[in-house]
Design an enzyme around this catalytic site. Structure first.
Site, PDB file in Angstrom:
ATOM      1  N   GLY A 263      28.990  14.097  12.152  1.00 27.92           N
ATOM      2  CA  GLY A 263      29.531  13.847  10.431  1.00 27.92           C
ATOM      3  C   GLY A 263      29.455  15.377  10.668  1.00 27.92           C
TER       4      GLY A 263
ATOM      5  N   ARG B 248      31.702  17.837   6.798  1.00 23.87           N
ATOM      6  CA  ARG B 248      30.961  17.973   5.517  1.00 23.87           C
ATOM      7  C   ARG B 248      29.432  17.747   4.766  1.00 23.87           C
ATOM      8  NH1 ARG B 248      35.129  13.622   5.506  1.00 23.87           N
ATOM      9  NH2 ARG B 248      33.971  12.192   4.426  1.00 23.87           N
TER      10      ARG B 248
ATOM     11  N   SER C 191      18.033   6.909   4.473  1.00 24.10           N
ATOM     12  CA  SER C 191      17.818   6.838   3.066  1.00 24.10           C
ATOM     13  C   SER C 191      16.794   6.425   2.430  1.00 24.10           C
ATOM     14  CB  SER C 191      19.318   6.311   2.150  1.00 24.10           C
ATOM     15  OG  SER C 191      19.739   6.206   1.040  1.00 24.10           O
TER      16      SER C 191
ATOM     17  N   TYR D 164      23.922  -1.546   2.554  1.00 19.60           N
ATOM     18  CA  TYR D 164      23.776   0.109   3.361  1.00 19.60           C
ATOM     19  C   TYR D 164      22.375   0.287   2.940  1.00 19.60           C
ATOM     20  CZ  TYR D 164      23.976   4.686   2.241  1.00 19.60           C
ATOM     21  OH  TYR D 164      22.862   6.125   2.873  1.00 19.60           O
TER      22      TYR D 164
ATOM     23  N   ALA E 192      19.765  -2.297   3.581  1.00 18.55           N
ATOM     24  CA  ALA E 192      19.557  -2.713   4.686  1.00 18.55           C
ATOM     25  C   ALA E 192      19.322  -2.001   5.966  1.00 18.55           C
ATOM     26  CB  ALA E 192      19.824  -4.351   4.385  1.00 18.55           C
TER      27      ALA E 192
ATOM     28  N   LYS F 245      19.973   1.167   6.683  1.00 19.87           N
ATOM     29  CA  LYS F 245      18.771   1.741   6.343  1.00 19.87           C
ATOM     30  C   LYS F 245      17.969   2.011   7.128  1.00 19.87           C
ATOM     31  CE  LYS F 245      21.877   6.143   5.994  1.00 19.87           C
ATOM     32  NZ  LYS F 245      22.467   6.950   6.969  1.00 19.87           N
TER      33      LYS F 245
ATOM     34  N   ILE G   3      21.454  14.091  -2.588  1.00 19.75           N
ATOM     35  CA  ILE G   3      21.356  15.102  -2.175  1.00 19.75           C
ATOM     36  C   ILE G   3      23.101  15.360  -2.425  1.00 19.75           C
ATOM     37  CG2 ILE G   3      21.930  16.914  -0.456  1.00 19.75           C
ATOM     38  CD1 ILE G   3      19.102  15.654  -0.565  1.00 19.75           C
TER      39      ILE G   3
HETATM   40  N1  LIG Z   1      24.842  12.173  -0.218  1.00 16.71           N
HETATM   41  C1  LIG Z   1      23.588  11.205  -0.476  1.00 16.71           C
HETATM   42  O1  LIG Z   1      23.249  11.937  -1.761  1.00 16.71           O
HETATM   43  C2  LIG Z   1      23.101  10.700   0.719  1.00 16.71           C
HETATM   44  C3  LIG Z   1      21.649  10.517   0.503  1.00 16.71           C
HETATM   45  C4  LIG Z   1      20.919   9.641   1.326  1.00 16.71           C
HETATM   46  C5  LIG Z   1      21.082   9.990   2.281  1.00 16.71           C
HETATM   47  N2  LIG Z   1      23.069  10.107   3.085  1.00 16.71           N
HETATM   48  C6  LIG Z   1      23.250   9.402   4.323  1.00 16.71           C
HETATM   49  O2  LIG Z   1      23.304  10.873   4.974  1.00 16.71           O
HETATM   50  C7  LIG Z   1      23.748  10.912   5.534  1.00 16.71           C
HETATM   51  C8  LIG Z   1      25.342  12.238   5.514  1.00 16.71           C
HETATM   52  O3  LIG Z   1      25.793  11.705   3.993  1.00 16.71           O
HETATM   53  P1  LIG Z   1      26.926  12.379   3.545  1.00 16.71           P
HETATM   54  O4  LIG Z   1      26.718  12.896   1.952  1.00 16.71           O
HETATM   55  O5  LIG Z   1      26.431  14.233   3.307  1.00 16.71           O
HETATM   56  O6  LIG Z   1      27.908  12.506   3.558  1.00 16.71           O
HETATM   57  P2  LIG Z   1      29.655  13.186   3.868  1.00 16.71           P
HETATM   58  O7  LIG Z   1      29.461  13.829   2.452  1.00 16.71           O
HETATM   59  O8  LIG Z   1      30.632  11.189   3.445  1.00 16.71           O
HETATM   60  O9  LIG Z   1      29.942  13.537   6.035  1.00 16.71           O
HETATM   61  C9  LIG Z   1      30.364  12.021   6.047  1.00 16.71           C
HETATM   62  C10 LIG Z   1      30.296  12.971   7.424  1.00 16.71           C
HETATM   63  O10 LIG Z   1      30.473  12.146   8.518  1.00 16.71           O
HETATM   64  C11 LIG Z   1      31.986  11.982   9.434  1.00 16.71           C
HETATM   65  N3  LIG Z   1      31.837  10.715   9.460  1.00 16.71           N
HETATM   66  C12 LIG Z   1      31.499   9.576   8.477  1.00 16.71           C
HETATM   67  N4  LIG Z   1      31.839   8.290   9.095  1.00 16.71           N
HETATM   68  C13 LIG Z   1      32.274   8.090  11.056  1.00 16.71           C
HETATM   69  C14 LIG Z   1      32.825   8.406  11.464  1.00 16.71           C
HETATM   70  N5  LIG Z   1      32.775   6.588  11.880  1.00 16.71           N
HETATM   71  N6  LIG Z   1      32.896   8.273  12.905  1.00 16.71           N
HETATM   72  C15 LIG Z   1      32.698  10.294  13.401  1.00 16.71           C
HETATM   73  N7  LIG Z   1      32.483  10.425  11.714  1.00 16.71           N
HETATM   74  C16 LIG Z   1      32.415  10.098  10.975  1.00 16.71           C
HETATM   75  C17 LIG Z   1      32.830  12.101   7.842  1.00 16.71           C
HETATM   76  O11 LIG Z   1      34.725  13.117   8.786  1.00 16.71           O
HETATM   77  P3  LIG Z   1      35.505  11.804   8.249  1.00 16.71           P
HETATM   78  O12 LIG Z   1      35.919  11.281   7.054  1.00 16.71           O
HETATM   79  O13 LIG Z   1      36.590  12.696   8.761  1.00 16.71           O
HETATM   80  O14 LIG Z   1      34.982  10.754   9.748  1.00 16.71           O
HETATM   81  C18 LIG Z   1      31.934  13.869   7.709  1.00 16.71           C
HETATM   82  O15 LIG Z   1      31.908  14.352   8.209  1.00 16.71           O
HETATM   83  C19 LIG Z   1      24.507   9.905   5.922  1.00 16.71           C
HETATM   84  O16 LIG Z   1      24.039   8.872   6.825  1.00 16.71           O
HETATM   85  C20 LIG Z   1      24.145   9.182   4.613  1.00 16.71           C
HETATM   86  O17 LIG Z   1      24.208   7.919   4.454  1.00 16.71           O
HETATM   87  C21 LIG Z   1      23.340  10.707   1.638  1.00 16.71           C
END
Ligand SMILES: NC(=O)c1ccc[n+]([C@@H]2O[C@H](COP(=O)([O-])OP(=O)(O)OC[C@H]3O[C@@H](n4cnc5c(N)ncnc54)[C@H](OP(=O)(O)O)[C@@H]3O)[C@@H](O)[C@H]2O)c1
Length: 259
Positions: A16, A19, A138, A152, A154, A156, A185
C-alpha cells in the site's frame, strides 16, 4: 526526514505504498538507501518513488501469490516487510448493520493479507537468519470506535496479537517483528474528509476539532503526519532497533488515555 544511508543494501517490500502512510514509508526507506518494492490495486497516476510497483489486490490469495513471486524475483530475497495495507469499508449503523461479508472483508483486509504475505516471505528470511517485519495496526485495537469500524478495530486487535506471537516464534532466526499503532494521521484521505465536514461545522478548523474530539481529544493538539509514522517505521526496521522485537508503538499524539 533523516537522510543517513543506513539502509543501503536492504531489500524492502511496503504494501500500500502509493498513498498516505505507505507512500511516506516508501519515500523514507528509499531516502535511507533501501531498494523498495510496493504494491496497490491501482497504479498511481503520478508514478511512484519505489523501485518496482506491482499491481495486486492482497486481500486475495492470487494477489499475494503474484506479489510474493514478483518481489522475490526482483529483489532476490527480502530483508524488510512493512505490512501497511488495511482499511474499512463497512457501513455505519452499529453492530447490527454489519453482516458476515463486512466482518470477513475487515479480517481479510487488515489481518489475513499480512498473515498470508508473512507466511510466503518468512522462509527466505529464516534461511538467511535476518529480517524485520512491521505491522501497521491502529489505536483502535484497544480503543474501538463502535459505529462503522468495529470489525476493523477487532481485526486490528487480532493483527497486534498475531504480531506478538509471530515475534516470539521467529526471534531465534534473527527476525524482529514489531507493530505500529497510529492514531489520527492526516493523510490526503483524512484531509478530504475534513473538507467534506467543513459544510456541517462551518470551517476547516472546526471540522478538525470535531474529528479530534470524537476520539476523546489529542493532547498534542493536532493529528500526526504520514511522515511521522514513516520515521518510526524506518527506525524499527533499521539495525538501530536491533534489540527491539515483539513491541508495539503507539503514535497518536497522546490520544489513548491509558498506558
Ligand atoms: N489514516 C489514519 O489515520 C490511520 C490511523 C490508524 C491506522 N491506519 C492504518 O494505516 C494503514 C495505512 O492507512 P492510510 O490511511 O495511509 O491508507 P490510504 O491512504 O487509504 O492508502 C492505502 C494504500 O493501500 C493500498 N491498498 C488498499 N487496499 C489494498 C489491497 N487490498 N491490496 C493492495 N493495496 C491496497 C492503496 O492503494 P489502492 O487503493 O490503489 O489499492 C493505498 O496505496 C492502514 O492499515 C490503516 O488501517 C490509518
Amino acid at each position: 526526514m533523516k537522510t543517513t544511508q543506513e539502509l543501503v543494501g536492504k531489500r524492502a517490500l511496503v504494501t500500500g505504498g502509493t498513498r498516505g502512510m505507505g507512500k511516506a514509508i516508501v519515500e523514507n526507506l528509499k531516502a535511507k538507501g533501501a531498494t523498495v518494492v510496493t504494491t496497490a490495486r491501482s497504479e498511481p497516476e503520478e508514478g511512484t518513488t519505489a523501485d518496482l510497483f506491482i499491481s495486486a489486490d492482497i486481500r486475495t490469495t492470487e494477489g499475494i501469490k503474484v506479489l510474493t513471486e514478483r518481489t522475490l524475483d526482483f529483489l532476490g530475497g527480502i530483508d524488510i516487510i512493512v505490512n501497511n495495507v488495511g482499511g474499512s469499508s463497512a457501513p455505519a449503523g452499529g453492530v447490527l448493520a454489519l453482516n458476515d461479508k463486512d466482518w470477513m472483508e475487515a479480517i481479510n483486509w487488515n489481518l489475513l493479507s499480512a498473515v498470508r504475505l508473512d507466511r510466503n516471505l518468512l522462509p527466505a528470511m529464516m534461511q538467511q537468519k535476518y529480517g524485520t517485519i512491521v505491522h501497521i495496526s491502529s489505536i483502535q485495537r484497544t480503543l474501538p470506535l463502535f459505529d462503522s469500524t468495529l470489525a476493523y478495530a477487532a481485526a486490528k486487535a487480532a493483527l497486534s496479537n498475531y504480531s506478538k506471537g509471530l515475534s516470539n516464534e521467529v526471534a531465534a532466526f534473527g527476525i524482529r517483528v514489531n507493530t505500529v499503532a497510529p492514531g489520527f494521521i492526516q493523510t490526503k484521505a483524512a484531509d478530504a474528509m475534513i473538507e467534506r465536514l467543513q459544510e456541517k461545522y462551518g470551517s476547516y478548523e472546526q471540522a478538525l476539532q470535531e474529528l479530534m474530539s470524537s476520539l476523546g481529544g489529542i493532547p498534542l493538539g493536532k493529528p500526526g503526519q504520514p511522515e511521522d509514522v514513516a520515521e518510526l517505521v524506518a527506525f524499527l526496521v533499521s539495525d538501530r532497533a536491533k534489540a527491539i522485537t515483539g513491541s508495539e508503538y503507539k503514535i497518536d499524539g497522546g490520544t489513548v488515555p491509558t498506558i
